[in-house]
Design an enzyme around this catalytic site. Structure first.
Site, short mmCIF file in Angstrom:
data_model
loop_
_atom_site.label_atom_id
_atom_site.label_comp_id
_atom_site.label_asym_id
_atom_site.label_seq_id
_atom_site.Cartn_x
_atom_site.Cartn_y
_atom_site.Cartn_z
N TYR A 1 43.54 28.12 45.48
CA TYR A 1 44.72 29.29 45.05
C TYR A 1 44.37 30.19 44.21
O TYR A 1 44.65 31.82 44.57
CB TYR A 1 45.87 28.34 44.76
CG TYR A 1 47.26 29.86 44.46
CD1 TYR A 1 47.82 29.89 45.18
CD2 TYR A 1 47.46 30.02 43.26
CE1 TYR A 1 49.08 30.75 45.54
CE2 TYR A 1 48.66 30.68 42.82
CZ TYR A 1 49.38 31.36 44.29
OH TYR A 1 50.61 32.41 44.86
N LYS B 1 43.93 34.44 44.64
CA LYS B 1 44.71 35.57 43.98
C LYS B 1 43.48 36.00 43.02
O LYS B 1 43.89 37.58 42.73
CB LYS B 1 46.08 35.00 43.18
CG LYS B 1 47.19 33.98 43.49
CD LYS B 1 47.41 34.94 44.74
CE LYS B 1 48.19 34.38 45.26
NZ LYS B 1 49.34 35.33 46.44
P1 NAD Z 1 57.66 30.59 49.89
O1 NAD Z 1 56.95 30.16 50.39
O2 NAD Z 1 58.82 30.62 49.71
O3 NAD Z 1 57.28 32.15 50.54
C1 NAD Z 1 55.87 31.85 51.47
C2 NAD Z 1 56.16 32.68 52.58
O4 NAD Z 1 54.99 33.04 53.58
C3 NAD Z 1 56.80 32.00 53.75
O5 NAD Z 1 57.89 32.98 54.41
C4 NAD Z 1 55.76 31.49 54.73
O6 NAD Z 1 56.35 30.73 55.40
C5 NAD Z 1 54.71 32.98 54.33
N1 NAD Z 1 53.42 32.71 55.44
C6 NAD Z 1 53.03 31.60 55.38
N2 NAD Z 1 51.82 31.37 55.89
C7 NAD Z 1 51.89 32.53 56.25
C8 NAD Z 1 51.06 32.67 57.34
N3 NAD Z 1 49.89 32.75 58.06
N4 NAD Z 1 51.14 34.11 58.26
C9 NAD Z 1 52.97 34.64 57.75
N5 NAD Z 1 53.62 34.23 56.54
C10 NAD Z 1 52.86 33.34 55.83
O7 NAD Z 1 56.88 31.01 47.93
P2 NAD Z 1 56.84 32.41 47.56
O8 NAD Z 1 56.93 31.67 46.09
O9 NAD Z 1 57.58 33.18 47.68
O10 NAD Z 1 55.76 33.20 47.85
C11 NAD Z 1 55.34 35.07 47.74
C12 NAD Z 1 53.86 35.30 47.00
O11 NAD Z 1 54.44 34.92 45.54
C13 NAD Z 1 52.51 33.96 48.06
O12 NAD Z 1 52.05 34.49 47.99
C14 NAD Z 1 52.59 33.82 46.23
O13 NAD Z 1 51.50 32.96 46.13
C15 NAD Z 1 53.33 34.48 45.16
N6 NAD Z 1 53.71 34.38 44.13
C16 NAD Z 1 54.33 33.13 43.99
C17 NAD Z 1 54.59 32.82 42.66
C18 NAD Z 1 56.10 31.62 42.31
O14 NAD Z 1 56.02 31.11 41.75
N7 NAD Z 1 57.21 31.02 43.12
C19 NAD Z 1 54.72 32.66 41.35
C20 NAD Z 1 52.64 34.19 41.64
C21 NAD Z 1 52.47 34.12 43.31
#
Ligand code: NAD
Length: 267
Positions: A165, A169
């Site tokens: 991961y 990033k």
């Molecule tokens: P989440 O799991 O709620 O959402 C992730 C989404 O991506 C889901 O809808 C999932 O189905 C989709 N996804 C996964 N693989 C996929 C694919 N191959 N094709 C299309 N869609 C796909 O998680 P989130 O927290 O909303 O994450 C969204 C983004 O934010 C990610 O890139 C994550 O790395 C980033 N992020 C999240 C956090 C946090 O604390 N939640 C922190 C930093 C970064």
């Protein structure tokens, strides 16, 4: 009264959950027509579409795996057919497959790199092609298009047990900056949003018990876990002409997590 994104067409990947969902809704509320990408869970995607349509803009759900080139190409081609063009690409889809290095399989490594990094490359490339074809339409926006990469504080904070991961990033940071450098002369703005700890399904175990949340809060100077809307609002602003001179920047939306709070009293 015109809103921040009136007349613009936006696509958000991974938009049926968490940050992507809140972002798709926020862009719709700001006046954009929105494509709600999802890979699993059509019902949740349809709910997001309904909510966005309630603002009087257009929206539809599109299933595609962002790691598959043909599916991303088809997704953007359909958007150009249905909405006429694309103005904002939010490459948000992402996942984790955590393991200590000695236990991490090459499948876990590839899965995370494929979705989190190759997926962003493919989405950025397909959007850039259309931005370059169309150019600036001054009545719509001062720029020829906006690409917003969903990164993470782990583009700069190492994260033991999550090497796939963190590497993905870290890659997003250079992907974003290099594309920004390449595309800025064409009037295209590429930027990233780097969330800290946000309450979504990706990291439930980090905040779903009082003990876990208390431990997490020691890493957040502002002393609250973020909500998806915190990120959605940042993306909306970055996509709008209010941020027209912001190019190649990462906007950290993290309650101060990148201030290295351990050094507030130590060091
Ligand atoms: P989440 O799991 O709620 O959402 C992730 C989404 O991506 C889901 O809808 C999932 O189905 C989709 N996804 C996964 N693989 C996929 C694919 N191959 N094709 C299309 N869609 C796909 O998680 P989130 O927290 O909303 O994450 C969204 C983004 O934010 C990610 O890139 C994550 O790395 C980033 N992020 C999240 C956090 C946090 O604390 N939640 C922190 C930093 C970064």
């Amino acid at each position: 009264m015109p809103q921040l994104l009136t007349g613009q067409k936006a696509l958000v990947t991974g938009a049926n959950s968490g940050i992507g969902r809140a972002t798709a809704v926020a862009l719709g509320r700001a006046g954009a027509d929105v494509v709600v990408n999802y890979v699993f869970g059509p019902e949740a995607a349809e709910e997001v579409v309904e909510e966005i349509r309630s603002f009087g803009v257009r929206a539809y759900a599109h299933q595609a795996d962002v790691a598959q080139e043909d599916q991303v190409v088809a997704m953007v081609a359909r958007m150009v057919e249905e909405f006429g063009t694309i103005d904002v690409m939010v490459a948000n889809a992402g996942l984790q497959r955590d393991a200590a290095i000695a236990d991490m399989t090459v499948e876990q490594w590839h899965k995370v790199l494929d979705v989190n990094l190759t997926g962003q490359f493919l989405c950025a490339r397909e959007a850039a092609k259309e931005f370059l074809r169309r150019g600036v339409v001054p009545e719509v926006s001062r720029s020829a298009g906006k690409i917003i990469c969903m990164s993470s504080v782990h583009q700069i904070i190492p994260w033991a047990g999550h090497v796939n991961y963190a590497a993905s990033k870290g890659g997003v940071l250079m992907l974003m900056q290099t594309l920004a450098q390449e595309l800025a002369p064409k009037g295209i703005r590429v930027n990233a949003v780097a969330p800290g700890a946000i309450r979504t399904p990706i990291n439930t175990s980090a905040w779903n018990t009082p003990e876990a949340e208390a431990a997490l809060l020691t890493l957040i100077p502002y002393r609250r876990v973020g909500d998806p809307e915190d990120i959605a609002d940042a993306v909306t602003l970055l996509a709008s002409d209010l941020m027209d001179y912001v190019v190649g920047t990462t906007l950290y939306v993290d309650g101060g997590m990148t201030l290295f709070p351990g050094f507030a009293t130590g060091g």
